[in-house]
Design an enzyme around this catalytic site. Structure first.
Site, PDB file in Angstrom:
ATOM      1  N   GLY A 197      -4.008  11.543  11.733  1.00 53.29           N
ATOM      2  CA  GLY A 197      -3.189  10.636  10.918  1.00 53.29           C
ATOM      3  C   GLY A 197      -3.227  10.945   9.443  1.00 53.29           C
ATOM      4  O   GLY A 197      -2.443  10.394   8.665  1.00 53.29           O
TER       5      GLY A 197
ATOM      6  N   LYS B 199       2.190  -4.046   6.632  1.00 47.55           N
ATOM      7  CA  LYS B 199       2.584  -4.046   5.213  1.00 47.55           C
ATOM      8  C   LYS B 199       4.106  -3.881   5.079  1.00 47.55           C
ATOM      9  O   LYS B 199       4.749  -4.567   4.294  1.00 47.55           O
ATOM     10  CB  LYS B 199       1.875  -2.923   4.450  1.00 47.55           C
ATOM     11  CG  LYS B 199       0.371  -3.109   4.330  1.00 47.55           C
ATOM     12  CD  LYS B 199       0.012  -4.288   3.453  1.00 47.55           C
ATOM     13  CE  LYS B 199      -1.474  -4.524   3.359  1.00 47.55           C
ATOM     14  NZ  LYS B 199      -1.841  -5.804   2.746  1.00 47.55           N
TER      15      LYS B 199
ATOM     16  N   SER C 190       0.838  -1.200   0.000  1.00 46.18           N
ATOM     17  CA  SER C 190       0.000   0.000   0.000  1.00 46.18           C
ATOM     18  C   SER C 190       0.866   1.241   0.000  1.00 46.18           C
ATOM     19  O   SER C 190       1.981   1.233   0.550  1.00 46.18           O
ATOM     20  CB  SER C 190      -0.852  -0.023   1.269  1.00 46.18           C
ATOM     21  OG  SER C 190      -1.472   1.223   1.469  1.00 46.18           O
TER      22      SER C 190
ATOM     23  N   TYR D 270      -0.413  -0.053  -3.771  1.00 45.31           N
ATOM     24  CA  TYR D 270      -1.604   0.560  -4.348  1.00 45.31           C
ATOM     25  C   TYR D 270      -1.802   1.948  -3.773  1.00 45.31           C
ATOM     26  O   TYR D 270      -1.665   2.162  -2.573  1.00 45.31           O
ATOM     27  CB  TYR D 270      -2.885  -0.214  -3.999  1.00 45.31           C
ATOM     28  CG  TYR D 270      -2.876  -1.695  -4.195  1.00 45.31           C
ATOM     29  CD1 TYR D 270      -2.155  -2.308  -5.221  1.00 45.31           C
ATOM     30  CD2 TYR D 270      -3.637  -2.506  -3.358  1.00 45.31           C
ATOM     31  CE1 TYR D 270      -2.195  -3.675  -5.389  1.00 45.31           C
ATOM     32  CE2 TYR D 270      -3.684  -3.877  -3.521  1.00 45.31           C
ATOM     33  CZ  TYR D 270      -2.947  -4.460  -4.535  1.00 45.31           C
ATOM     34  OH  TYR D 270      -2.990  -5.814  -4.695  1.00 45.31           O
TER      35      TYR D 270
ATOM     36  N   TYR E 159      -1.627  -1.347  10.926  1.00 35.25           N
ATOM     37  CA  TYR E 159      -1.932  -1.831   9.569  1.00 35.25           C
ATOM     38  C   TYR E 159      -0.761  -1.534   8.633  1.00 35.25           C
ATOM     39  O   TYR E 159      -0.250  -2.418   7.939  1.00 35.25           O
ATOM     40  CB  TYR E 159      -3.212  -1.171   9.031  1.00 35.25           C
ATOM     41  CG  TYR E 159      -3.376  -1.352   7.541  1.00 35.25           C
ATOM     42  CD1 TYR E 159      -3.681  -2.599   7.005  1.00 35.25           C
ATOM     43  CD2 TYR E 159      -3.187  -0.283   6.650  1.00 35.25           C
ATOM     44  CE1 TYR E 159      -3.790  -2.778   5.625  1.00 35.25           C
ATOM     45  CE2 TYR E 159      -3.300  -0.456   5.278  1.00 35.25           C
ATOM     46  CZ  TYR E 159      -3.608  -1.700   4.766  1.00 35.25           C
ATOM     47  OH  TYR E 159      -3.705  -1.873   3.412  1.00 35.25           O
TER      48      TYR E 159
END
Ligand code: NAD
Ligand code: UD1
Length: 340
Positions: A293, A152, A124, A176, A148
């Site tokens: 964030g 990744k 990501s 992505y 999260y």
């Protein structure tokens, strides 16, 4: 050629199944359906004439993976399965690391056991954190600000270590940007549980009257109109990127990292306007405080994918909006719970 697609019943996975079938591959799906509805496979069959075989199993289930590798001649794996909600990941980090990181470890161990060494992984743009400059090249500094995103980053590092240790592997890390839209038929699309976190599903749910108004998270960013800028990419372009990624590791070994984005950023207000134009619906909105964030602007430098994989996004904002609307207007409540 059989391709194992983990998380193949999800949003990106289901669209990729169609791209794979059209390219002549036979996708086999493993999905525990924690965030998906099996009806999606019927819809894929409607569109393509092929219903991919579904193993309703968790990727951490070694026995299930062994059965799949025994029952099929899998040539490569496209690995979508994982949990993806940023906010939730800060509340239940162990579940995120368990699912995303452990899931990937088990998958890779079972791939190696089965002699399958080609892997395409869903990373990501979140790994760029708050970028120093935009557009963002793959060489930009990586960092993460939540579990999260860290899952990744950790997986990317694990896969690099794996490739460095064993030259049989060919691994593509796809970063992505913001996938949106749906198949133009409106038969498959994004079906978030509860209130959507992401912008476009929120807008489309306002349009069908499920939500009252859009809260625009901040209008005081250093962007042209003060609202956040992102690189929205049509889900069909993203899906095609996976077919190109498979070809990238047809014969080449090593690890390859690519941004999948358009290279163009749009602001929240530009998105609202484009959606209104494409759908004819009106989207009431109010300016709300910044979302913690969030960053001002994030868009890709997509050159490497074009040069090395021959991939580029070809669908524009109007198509993204038109197809998102086709899906939401035909399926205001998402996929039905039981049979269609
Ligand atoms: P999604 O939730 O629609 O799809 C993920 C699928 O994986 C779901 O069908 C879910 O049921 C399945 N799954 C989850 N954990 C599993 C497990 N342990 N075993 C088997 N199946 C499992 O999400 P998506 O938007 O299609 O995203 C696919 C991948 O792309 C994810 O890894 C996500 O982190 C990544 N990604 C998504 C976006 C985005 O904006 N959608 C952006 C960047 C990266
Ligand atoms: C989110 C995720 C990110 C993930 C990405 C793609 C967070 C904090 N980040 O980022 O990890 O990689 O999706 O799936 O969740 N917006 C509104 N109102 C809304 C929703 C969004 O104004 O109701 C704005 C946001 O402030 C942002 C833009 O719309 O400027 C896009 O938001 P979103 O779709 O959530 O994507 P990202 O912020 O890129």
């Amino acid at each position: 050629m059989e391709i194992l697609v983990t998380g193949g019943a999800g949003f990106i996975g289901s669209h990729t199944l169609i791209a794979l079938i059209h390219a002549g591959y036979t996708p086999i799906v493993i999905d525990n359906l924690c965030n998906a509805n099996p009806i999606v496979l019927d819809r894929v069959a409607e569109i393509t004439g092929v219903r991919p075989r579904l193993y309703e199993k968790d990727i951490r289930d070694r026995g299930a993976l062994r059965t799949i590798f025994e029952e099929h001649t899998i040539e490569a794996v496209i690995h979508f399965a994982g949990l993806k909600a940023v906010g939730e990941s800060t509340e239940i980090p162990l579940e995120y690391y368990q699912n995303n990181v452990t899931g990937t470890l088990v998958l890779c161990e079972e791939m190696r056991r089965a002699g399958v060494f080609r892997l395409v992984f869903s990373s990501s743009a979140t790994v760029y954190g708050d970028p120093e400059t935009v557009p963002i090249p793959e060489t930009a500094r990586t960092t993460a600000t939540n579990p999260y995103g860290r899952s990744k980053l950790f997986i990317e590092e694990i896969l690099r270590d794996l490739v460095a240790s064993d030259d049989r592997w060919g691994v593509v890390l796809l970063r992505y940007f913001n996938p949106v839209g749906a198949h133009p038929s409106g038969r498959i699309g994004e079906d978030p549980k509860g209130i959507p976190n992401n912008l476009l599903p929120y807008i489309t749910q306002v349009a069908v009257g499920k939500l009252k108004e859009l809260a625009v998270f901040g209008d005081d960013y250093e962007t042209a109109d003060g609202t956040g800028v992102r690189d929205y990419i049509h889900i069909l372009d993203l899906a095609d990127g996976h077919v190109k990624a498979l070809k990238r590791v047809d014969s080449d070994k090593g690890v390859f990292t690519y941004n999948l984005g358009t290279g163009t950023g749009y602001s929240v207000l530009e998105m609202v306007k484009a959606f209104e134009e494409a759908s004819g619906a009106r989207i009431p909105y109010r300016i709300a405080p910044r979302r913690p964030g969030d960053i001002a602007a994030c868009f890709a430098h997509p050159e490497r994918a074009r040069k090395e994989m021959g991939w580029e996004a070809v669908r524009g904002l109007q198509e993204m909006m038109r197809d998102a609307w086709a899906w939401q207007s035909q399926n205001p409540d998402g996929y039905p719970e039981s049979s269609d």
